[in-house]
Design a protein around this motif. Structure first.
Motif, PDB file in Angstrom:
ATOM      1  N   ARG A 266       0.826  -1.205   0.000  1.00 39.46           N
ATOM      2  CA  ARG A 266       0.000   0.000   0.000  1.00 39.46           C
ATOM      3  C   ARG A 266       0.863   1.259   0.000  1.00 39.46           C
ATOM      4  O   ARG A 266       2.059   1.200   0.277  1.00 39.46           O
ATOM      5  CB  ARG A 266      -0.959   0.019   1.194  1.00 39.46           C
ATOM      6  N   ILE A 267       0.208   2.383  -0.298  1.00 40.08           N
ATOM      7  CA  ILE A 267       0.843   3.694  -0.197  1.00 40.08           C
ATOM      8  C   ILE A 267       0.166   4.448   0.933  1.00 40.08           C
ATOM      9  O   ILE A 267      -1.071   4.559   0.969  1.00 40.08           O
ATOM     10  CB  ILE A 267       0.752   4.477  -1.517  1.00 40.08           C
ATOM     11  N   LEU A 268       0.961   4.949   1.868  1.00 40.44           N
ATOM     12  CA  LEU A 268       0.469   5.692   3.019  1.00 40.44           C
ATOM     13  C   LEU A 268       0.545   7.188   2.741  1.00 40.44           C
ATOM     14  O   LEU A 268       1.421   7.655   2.018  1.00 40.44           O
ATOM     15  CB  LEU A 268       1.291   5.348   4.256  1.00 40.44           C
ATOM     16  N   HIS A 269      -0.382   7.926   3.352  1.00 40.59           N
ATOM     17  CA  HIS A 269      -0.470   9.367   3.104  1.00 40.59           C
ATOM     18  C   HIS A 269      -0.788  10.074   4.419  1.00 40.59           C
ATOM     19  O   HIS A 269      -1.674   9.650   5.161  1.00 40.59           O
ATOM     20  CB  HIS A 269      -1.571   9.654   2.076  1.00 40.59           C
ATOM     21  N   TRP A 270      -0.030  11.140   4.700  1.00 39.11           N
ATOM     22  CA  TRP A 270      -0.294  11.993   5.858  1.00 39.11           C
ATOM     23  C   TRP A 270      -0.432  13.429   5.362  1.00 39.11           C
ATOM     24  O   TRP A 270       0.252  13.837   4.427  1.00 39.11           O
ATOM     25  CB  TRP A 270       0.860  11.946   6.860  1.00 39.11           C
ATOM     26  N   ARG A 271      -1.295  14.202   6.033  1.00 40.24           N
ATOM     27  CA  ARG A 271      -1.392  15.617   5.680  1.00 40.24           C
ATOM     28  C   ARG A 271      -1.818  16.442   6.893  1.00 40.24           C
ATOM     29  O   ARG A 271      -2.519  15.958   7.788  1.00 40.24           O
ATOM     30  CB  ARG A 271      -2.351  15.839   4.531  1.00 40.24           C
ATOM     31  N   GLN A 272      -1.382  17.696   6.894  1.00 43.23           N
ATOM     32  CA  GLN A 272      -1.773  18.614   7.951  1.00 43.23           C
ATOM     33  C   GLN A 272      -3.229  19.036   7.771  1.00 43.23           C
ATOM     34  O   GLN A 272      -3.651  19.359   6.665  1.00 43.23           O
ATOM     35  CB  GLN A 272      -0.895  19.862   7.929  1.00 43.23           C
ATOM     36  N   GLU A 273      -3.959  19.058   8.871  1.00 43.16           N
ATOM     37  CA  GLU A 273      -5.323  19.589   8.826  1.00 43.16           C
ATOM     38  C   GLU A 273      -5.340  21.105   9.017  1.00 43.16           C
ATOM     39  O   GLU A 273      -6.233  21.788   8.534  1.00 43.16           O
ATOM     40  CB  GLU A 273      -6.177  18.899   9.890  1.00 43.16           C
ATOM     41  N   GLU A 274      -4.323  21.615   9.734  1.00 40.01           N
ATOM     42  CA  GLU A 274      -4.163  23.044   9.952  1.00 40.01           C
ATOM     43  C   GLU A 274      -2.686  23.391   9.815  1.00 40.01           C
ATOM     44  O   GLU A 274      -1.821  22.554  10.097  1.00 40.01           O
ATOM     45  CB  GLU A 274      -4.657  23.456  11.345  1.00 40.01           C
ATOM     46  N   PRO A 275      -2.354  24.616   9.395  1.00 37.39           N
ATOM     47  CA  PRO A 275      -0.942  24.991   9.308  1.00 37.39           C
ATOM     48  C   PRO A 275      -0.242  24.807  10.652  1.00 37.39           C
ATOM     49  O   PRO A 275      -0.770  25.177  11.701  1.00 37.39           O
ATOM     50  CB  PRO A 275      -1.005  26.473   8.909  1.00 37.39           C
ATOM     51  N   GLY A 276       0.941  24.222  10.628  1.00 36.48           N
ATOM     52  CA  GLY A 276       1.717  24.018  11.830  1.00 36.48           C
ATOM     53  C   GLY A 276       1.338  22.798  12.641  1.00 36.48           C
ATOM     54  O   GLY A 276       2.026  22.476  13.615  1.00 36.48           O
ATOM     55  N   SER A 277       0.268  22.105  12.283  1.00 33.16           N
ATOM     56  CA  SER A 277      -0.162  20.938  13.046  1.00 33.16           C
ATOM     57  C   SER A 277       0.621  19.700  12.624  1.00 33.16           C
ATOM     58  O   SER A 277       1.307  19.690  11.602  1.00 33.16           O
ATOM     59  CB  SER A 277      -1.665  20.691  12.845  1.00 33.16           C
ATOM     60  N   VAL A 278       0.523  18.649  13.428  1.00 35.08           N
ATOM     61  CA  VAL A 278       1.172  17.382  13.099  1.00 35.08           C
ATOM     62  C   VAL A 278       0.363  16.687  12.008  1.00 35.08           C
ATOM     63  O   VAL A 278      -0.853  16.553  12.124  1.00 35.08           O
ATOM     64  CB  VAL A 278       1.259  16.478  14.344  1.00 35.08           C
ATOM     65  N   PRO A 279       0.989  16.276  10.905  1.00 34.33           N
ATOM     66  CA  PRO A 279       0.233  15.585   9.847  1.00 34.33           C
ATOM     67  C   PRO A 279      -0.429  14.313  10.376  1.00 34.33           C
ATOM     68  O   PRO A 279       0.131  13.604  11.220  1.00 34.33           O
ATOM     69  CB  PRO A 279       1.306  15.267   8.800  1.00 34.33           C
ATOM     70  N   VAL A 280      -1.639  14.053   9.890  1.00 38.22           N
ATOM     71  CA  VAL A 280      -2.390  12.875  10.317  1.00 38.22           C
ATOM     72  C   VAL A 280      -2.571  11.935   9.136  1.00 38.22           C
ATOM     73  O   VAL A 280      -2.569  12.349   7.966  1.00 38.22           O
ATOM     74  CB  VAL A 280      -3.756  13.263  10.905  1.00 38.22           C
ATOM     75  N   ALA A 281      -2.737  10.653   9.447  1.00 37.97           N
ATOM     76  CA  ALA A 281      -2.848   9.637   8.401  1.00 37.97           C
ATOM     77  C   ALA A 281      -4.185   9.743   7.692  1.00 37.97           C
ATOM     78  O   ALA A 281      -5.238   9.948   8.305  1.00 37.97           O
ATOM     79  CB  ALA A 281      -2.672   8.250   9.010  1.00 37.97           C
TER      80      ALA A 281
END
Length: 343
Positions: A178-193
Motif C-alpha cells: 500500500r501507499i500511506l499518506h499523511w497531511r496537515q489539517e491546519e498549518p503548523g499541526s502534526v500531519p495525520v494519516a
C-alpha cells in the motif's frame, strides 16, 4: 544505503538564480548561476566541513530558500540528521545544525525527505527503526519541535514530502502492499494519516507535486512497470509504461496557453525522457520523447521553471560531478535546446 538525493534538487532562488545540489565526496555540493540565465560558478561544498553520508534531501520554500537535510556519522555505528538553510545559491549556506535521530540514537534508518510550509518552516520526514515514519518540524520562532511518530510499518526507505498550494504539508510512503499518506489539517499541526491506497509500488519511485489548490498528485511506478498518478480520495490513473527504473521529476508549466504537468525520467536507454499532459487531466494520455546523451546509472533528473517562465531540465551525476542543462525553446510544442555541460 546508496548515494541518493531526494526532492527537487534544481531550484530557483529568491533572486531568480538557479542552483543545484547533490551529495558528493562526503559533503553536500552546490552548483549556482552567477546571474539569472547566465553562466555558472564553479561547484563548491555548502553547509560546512562536517563529514556526511552520501544522501541529501532538498526542499524549497515559497521564499526561495533551499533547505538541506543529510545524515552525518556521530560515533562508530551511529548517525544523526543535520539541517542547513541556503538563502542564496551563490552565497555560503548556514552550517549544518544537528536535528537528532527519530529513535534518539542509532544508525541511519532511511532517506530523509524535507518540505517547507507557507510560513517557511521546514518539515523533515524519515523512516524510523520500527519501519514507520517519523517527522520533525521547525518552530515558528526558531528551533525545532519534538520528533513525532506518525506510525506505519514496513515502509520503504525513500519517502516523498510536499507542500500543497494551501501551504499545508503532506507526506507519502510506500509499503509492500500500500501507499500511506499523511497531511496537515491546519498549518503548523502534526500531519495525520489519511486513507491508504491498496497498491504495490516499486521502492524509490514516489514523486509528489501540487496540482491545484485542493490537491497534490503522487506519481509512482507499480510492480508491473506502469507509471500512475494518484490524488488521495480518488482512484490511481495509469499514465504509461515508466521510461526507466527511478522516480520521475515533475513540474507545472504553460504549454501553448494550457497549464500542463511536465514529467522527466532517466530512461532505460540512459537518456532523459519527457512527457507532458494537461494538469489533472490524465486521460488525455502521456507519450515519452527521449532527449540528450546517455547518462550514468547514478544520474538524476530535475525540472524547474526559471525567472523567464522557461522550463529548465538538468541532469546531475554525483559520482563525476557532471551537470548538464537544457531549456525549453521559445516555440510551440515541447522542444528543448541542446544539452550543455555546466562548469
Amino acid at each position: 544505503m546508496v548515494r541518493t538525493v531526494n526532492g527537487d534538487w534544481l531550484i530557483r532562488g529568491r533572486d531568480g538564480r538557479l542552483s543545484a545540489y547533490a551529495p558528493r565526496d562526503e559533503a553536500a555540493w552546490c552548483w549556482a548561476e552567477r546571474l539569472p540565465g547566465g553562466d555558472w560558478l564553479p561547484p563548491r561544498v555548502v553547509g560546512g566541513s562536517q563529514r556526511l553520508h552520501p544522501v541529501l534531501a532538498v526542499g524549497r520554500g515559497a521564499d526561495g530558500y533551499a533547505h538541506l537535510v543529510s545524515w552525518r556519522p556521530t560515533v562508530p555505528g551511529e548517525s544523526g540528521l543535520v539541517h542547513s538553510t541556503h538563502f542564496r545559491g551563490h552565497l555560503a549556506a548556514l552550517d549544518w545544525i544537528p536535528i537528532g535521530h527519530p529513535n534518539k540514537k542509532g544508525d541511519r534508518t532511511g532517506v530523509p525527505a524535507v518540505t517547507v510550509d507557507a510560513e517557511g518552516r521546514a518539515h523533515v520526514f524519515v523512516r524510523n527503526k520500527g519501519g514507520g515514519v517519523s517527522m520533525l518540524g521547525q518552530k515558528q520562532h526558531g528551533g525545532w519541535g519534538p520528533w513525532r511518530d506518525l506510525k506505519g510499518k514496513e515502509v520503504h526507505e525513500e519517502l516523498a514530502a510536499v507542500t500543497g498550494e494551501s501551504g499545508r504539508v503532506e507526506a507519502y510512503a510506500a509499503t509492500p502492499d500500500r501507499i500511506l499518506h499523511w497531511r496537515q489539517e491546519e498549518p503548523g499541526s502534526v500531519p495525520v494519516a489519511d486513507e491508504p491506497l491498496a497498491v504495490s509500488a516499486r521502492p524509490g519511485t514516489l514523486t509528489a507535486l501540487p496540482t491545484s489548490e485542493e490537491h497534490t498528485t503522487l506519481f509512482f511506478t507499480s510492480q508491473d512497470g506502469t507509471l500512475h498518478a494518484w490524488r488521495p480520495g480518488t482512484a490511481p490513473v495509469p499514465l504509461a509504461a515508466a521510461a526507466g527504473p527511478g522516480p520521475v521529476a515533475a513540474t507545472r508549466c504553460v504549454i501553448e496557453g494550457t497549464d500542463c504537468t511536465l514529467l522527466a525520467q532517466r530512461a532505460a536507454s540512459g537518456r532523459v525522457a519527457f512527457a507532458a499532459y494537461p494538469t489533472e487531466q490524465e486521460p488525455a494520455g502521456v507519450w515519452w520523447t527521449e532527449s540528450g546523451p546517455q547518462l550514468p546509472a547514478d544520474a538524476g533528473v530535475s525540472l524547474v521553471v526559471d525567472r523567464e517562465e522557461r522550463v529548465v531540465a538538468a541532469t546531475l551525476t554525483p559520482s563525476t560531478g557532471q551537470l548538464l542543462l537544457t531549456r525549453r525553446k521559445d516555440e510551440p510544442g515541447l522542444a528543448f535546446t541542446a544539452w550543455e555541460p555546466v562548469g
